[in-house]
Structures are given as C-alpha cells and as structure tokens.
Design a protein around this motif. Sequence first.
Motif, PDB file in Angstrom:
ATOM      1  N   GLY A   1      43.930  42.677  42.367  1.00  0.00           N
ATOM      2  CA  GLY A   1      43.682  44.220  43.581  1.00  0.00           C
ATOM      3  C   GLY A   1      44.127  44.979  44.318  1.00  0.00           C
TER       4      GLY A   1
ATOM      5  N   CYS B   1      37.691  46.826  46.260  1.00  0.00           N
ATOM      6  CA  CYS B   1      38.891  46.603  45.745  1.00  0.00           C
ATOM      7  C   CYS B   1      39.763  45.775  46.664  1.00  0.00           C
ATOM      8  CB  CYS B   1      39.438  47.577  45.509  1.00  0.00           C
ATOM      9  SG  CYS B   1      39.256  49.189  44.797  1.00  0.00           S
ATOM     10  N   LEU B   2      39.586  45.547  47.439  1.00  0.00           N
ATOM     11  CA  LEU B   2      40.271  44.347  48.277  1.00  0.00           C
ATOM     12  C   LEU B   2      38.853  42.722  48.528  1.00  0.00           C
ATOM     13  CD1 LEU B   2      43.226  45.749  50.034  1.00  0.00           C
ATOM     14  CD2 LEU B   2      42.921  44.668  47.442  1.00  0.00           C
TER      15      LEU B   2
ATOM     16  N   PRO C   1      36.248  41.197  47.718  1.00  0.00           N
ATOM     17  CA  PRO C   1      35.437  40.247  46.106  1.00  0.00           C
ATOM     18  C   PRO C   1      34.190  40.275  46.699  1.00  0.00           C
ATOM     19  CG  PRO C   1      37.317  38.652  46.909  1.00  0.00           C
ATOM     20  CD  PRO C   1      37.304  39.918  47.479  1.00  0.00           C
TER      21      PRO C   1
END
Length: 159
Positions: A105, A140-141, A143
């Motif tokens: 991440g 991206c961070l 989920p």
Amino acid sequence: MRYYNRHFKTVKQAGEKRLSWWWGCVILSAAKGKLIHTCVAVTLSLMVVEYYGASTAKVVFATIGAISAVGPTFTASLLACMTQICGVTVGALLAMALMALHPPGIVGVGIGIIVIITSYHHLKLKLVPVLPCLVLVNICLNPQVEAVSYSLGRIWDTA
C-alpha cells in the motif's frame, strides 16, 4: 500642493488625483461577487449530493469541486472543471494500474505520487495535482474501496 480630504481620502498632488478609497471599493466588490458565487456553487452542489445520497466522500469532493470551479470568468471556471475531471481520472487510472501490479500500500502510494508529480512537471502543467493524489491514496490504502465505482463516484462528485 498636497492635502487630505477626510471624506473621500483623496490625495491631490500637482494636479494629480488618486482615489485610494475607490480601489478599495473595487477590490471589495470583486471579493463579494466571488464570495456570493462560491456560496451559491457550494450550496447547489451539496443539494445535488443530498438528493443522490450524501456520504462523507461525496460531500468532500463536491465541496472541493464547487469551490475550485468558481473562477473570475466562464472560461476560467470551465478550465477548472476540466482540470478536476482530468485529475480525478488520472488518479483513478493510475491507482487501478498500481492495484493490478499489487505493490504494498504505502509503496504503491509513493510510486503513484512520484509518477503524478513528475508527469505534471514534465508536461509543464500549471495545475496542482491534489485531486489525483487524493484519489490515488484513497484507492490504494483502503482495501474495502472498490476502485472502479469509487473512481466513477469521484468523477461524478467533482463534475
């Protein structure tokens, strides 16, 4: 001859007249106009978001979009809107590309931000890459965020 008139704050010197209060009024009226336009834009965008179902991300991006899109001319406002839409699209596409490569991440975010800022610099864009970086970080961070639906939602919010 130089003297000050306390009612108009006019300075006269050698036949020249300078009205300092007049420039103050011009600047103040321009600020009031932009203030009113910005308030109307934010209010309308939040009404649209409320109609379609408000969430924290929708409210934040709609407010950013409304405030950023208010410009001194229609052309400036249109350019700001297109900048936002392109920025969110670039951030979303880069985030999805990074998600396909499966980097960790934080590493993916670092690579993505470096790519965004470097590409803005090399393309000599005089734009601030805040929105692409924000979208990239969120995708991206988190989920639990589905990249495609989140990206389309942010494009809709900022447009």
